[in-house]
Scaffold this motif. Structure first.
Motif, PDB file in Angstrom:
ATOM      1  N   LYS A   1      -0.342   3.645  -3.524  1.00  0.00           N
ATOM      2  CA  LYS A   1      -0.753   5.007  -3.191  1.00  0.00           C
ATOM      3  C   LYS A   1      -1.756   5.541  -4.199  1.00  0.00           C
ATOM      4  O   LYS A   1      -2.737   6.208  -3.842  1.00  0.00           O
ATOM      5  CB  LYS A   1       0.466   5.922  -3.146  1.00  0.00           C
ATOM      6  N   ALA A   2      -1.513   5.260  -5.474  1.00  0.00           N
ATOM      7  CA  ALA A   2      -2.393   5.774  -6.525  1.00  0.00           C
ATOM      8  C   ALA A   2      -3.792   5.180  -6.440  1.00  0.00           C
ATOM      9  O   ALA A   2      -4.784   5.855  -6.744  1.00  0.00           O
ATOM     10  CB  ALA A   2      -1.784   5.495  -7.894  1.00  0.00           C
TER      11      ALA A   2
ATOM     12  N   GLU B   1     -10.222   2.581   6.939  1.00  0.00           N
ATOM     13  CA  GLU B   1      -8.970   1.881   6.698  1.00  0.00           C
ATOM     14  C   GLU B   1      -8.376   1.271   7.964  1.00  0.00           C
ATOM     15  O   GLU B   1      -8.536   1.814   9.065  1.00  0.00           O
ATOM     16  CB  GLU B   1      -7.930   2.838   6.092  1.00  0.00           C
TER      17      GLU B   1
ATOM     18  N   MET C   1       2.758   4.252   5.789  1.00  0.00           N
ATOM     19  CA  MET C   1       1.526   4.392   5.009  1.00  0.00           C
ATOM     20  C   MET C   1       0.721   5.616   5.399  1.00  0.00           C
ATOM     21  O   MET C   1      -0.419   5.794   4.934  1.00  0.00           O
ATOM     22  CB  MET C   1       0.665   3.123   5.170  1.00  0.00           C
ATOM     23  N   GLY C   2       1.293   6.471   6.255  1.00  0.00           N
ATOM     24  CA  GLY C   2       0.578   7.667   6.661  1.00  0.00           C
ATOM     25  C   GLY C   2      -0.507   7.375   7.678  1.00  0.00           C
ATOM     26  O   GLY C   2      -0.443   6.394   8.421  1.00  0.00           O
TER      27      GLY C   2
ATOM     28  N   ALA D   1       0.803  -1.223   0.000  1.00  0.00           N
ATOM     29  CA  ALA D   1       0.000   0.000   0.000  1.00  0.00           C
ATOM     30  C   ALA D   1       0.838   1.275   0.000  1.00  0.00           C
ATOM     31  O   ALA D   1       0.345   2.348  -0.353  1.00  0.00           O
ATOM     32  CB  ALA D   1      -0.945   0.014   1.199  1.00  0.00           C
ATOM     33  N   ALA D   2       2.111   1.192   0.400  1.00  0.00           N
ATOM     34  CA  ALA D   2       2.975   2.377   0.418  1.00  0.00           C
ATOM     35  C   ALA D   2       3.731   2.552  -0.890  1.00  0.00           C
ATOM     36  O   ALA D   2       4.434   3.551  -1.068  1.00  0.00           O
ATOM     37  CB  ALA D   2       3.974   2.293   1.576  1.00  0.00           C
TER      38      ALA D   2
ATOM     39  N   GLY E   1       4.155   2.961  -5.161  1.00  0.00           N
ATOM     40  CA  GLY E   1       3.588   3.929  -6.089  1.00  0.00           C
ATOM     41  C   GLY E   1       2.186   3.575  -6.535  1.00  0.00           C
ATOM     42  O   GLY E   1       1.272   4.417  -6.518  1.00  0.00           O
TER      43      GLY E   1
ATOM     44  N   ARG F   1      -5.215   3.715  -3.644  1.00  0.00           N
ATOM     45  CA  ARG F   1      -5.778   3.678  -2.286  1.00  0.00           C
ATOM     46  C   ARG F   1      -7.118   4.413  -2.193  1.00  0.00           C
ATOM     47  O   ARG F   1      -8.117   3.847  -1.724  1.00  0.00           O
ATOM     48  CB  ARG F   1      -4.769   4.275  -1.311  1.00  0.00           C
TER      49      ARG F   1
ATOM     50  N   ASP G   1       2.096  -2.807   4.428  1.00  0.00           N
ATOM     51  CA  ASP G   1       3.410  -2.572   3.837  1.00  0.00           C
ATOM     52  C   ASP G   1       4.418  -2.622   4.978  1.00  0.00           C
ATOM     53  O   ASP G   1       4.034  -2.712   6.154  1.00  0.00           O
ATOM     54  CB  ASP G   1       3.456  -1.217   3.123  1.00  0.00           C
TER      55      ASP G   1
END
Length: 265
Positions: A15-16, A43, A36-37, A9-10, A12, A18, A32
């Motif tokens: 992220k696009a 989530e 992942m913020g 999930a982290a 490229g 998600r 990941d």
């Protein structure tokens, strides 16, 4: 679906996609080993090394579907590829087998066939011709998924992703590009079709210059709408055309065919 797992999930592509996957399930479980913020309300964030069997089993528990984007996505040392792309994938399939066999989308790659020429037009029956250890790991992944389907009935979509990004960046990608919208519509069909099986799906949009034939998976009802041709004028004006002897102009795998075998420390 109630809970959809997305590994990598982290990365490229993770992220696009998600935000676009929000409507696919009540809960997105994102995983990941990298940051992942912050988690949104729908989530769950789980740090997991795919090489850790017990952790992967916990990761898969309670999931109704899996989008497997995780692993090493470029040529690298074999030890790294071994842990993430071979051992990690085995762990994922064993975890799926122990947890109700949720349907899997496996992010394979065009690098499984990278040594074919750009004048070849391929269907899913073409023998593999990987262009590096990364490509070999994806060949392993496809073989593993096929065995789990034949032996246990585990359904998997083997998506040979071309170049999934906002727009193509060079002349080669006019053939390999897949838009994020087309990938999302593919994902929707993969998880909604009554019976999936274990098909190879070429991951590209409806490009005029595409090299790959998806007629064998017409039963999915996936109809990509985007076409890289609308970027041709921009690329012709801004990206130098490679020489006819350059690998990016000869092979479907492009410069991956030139990558060295990385030595271990």
């Amino acid at each position: 679906m109630k809970r959809l797992l997305v590994t990598g999930a982290a990365g490229g592509l993770g992220k696009a996609m998600r935000g676009r996957l929000k409507g696919m399930a009540d809960v997105l479980r994102l995983s990941d080993i990298a940051d992942m913020g912050e988690a949104a309300a729908h989530e769950e964030l789980v740090v997991c090394d795919l090489g850790d069997r017990a952790a992967v089993d916990r990761l898969v528990e309670g999931c109704d579907g899996i989008i497997h984007l995780g692993g090493i996505s470029v040529e690298d040392k074999f030890s790294k590829i071994l842990n993430a792309n071979l051992l990690g994938l085995y762990n994922l399939y064993e975890a799926a087998r122990a947890n109700g066999m949720p349907r899997i989308l496996f992010a394979s790659s065009n690098h499984t066939i990278g040594f074919y020429g750009q004048d070849d037009y391929l269907d899913a029956s073409a023998p593999m011709r990987p262009d590096g250890l990364y490509g070999v790991s994806k060949c392993f992944g496809e073989a593993l998924a096929s065995m789990y389907f034949d032996k246990f009935g585990q359904e998997t979509a083997l998506v040979r992703i071309g170049s999934c990004m906002e727009k193509p960046k060079n002349h080669r990608m006019l053939s390999t590009w897949m838009s994020h919208d087309d990938f999302l519509s593919m994902i929707e069909r993969i998880f909604r079709v009554p019976r999936l099986g274990c098909p190879v799906i070429w991951g590209c949009s409806n490009n005029d210059s595409r090299w790959w034939d998806n007629s064998a998976v017409s039963y999915l009802g996936w109809h990509p709408k985007d076409n890289a041709e609308r970027f041709r004028a921009e690329i012709e004006a801004t990206v130098p055309r490679p020489s006819a002897q350059d690998s990016i102009a000869i092979y479907q795998g492009g410069p991956f065919v030139d990558d060295p075998i990385f030595e271990e420390d």
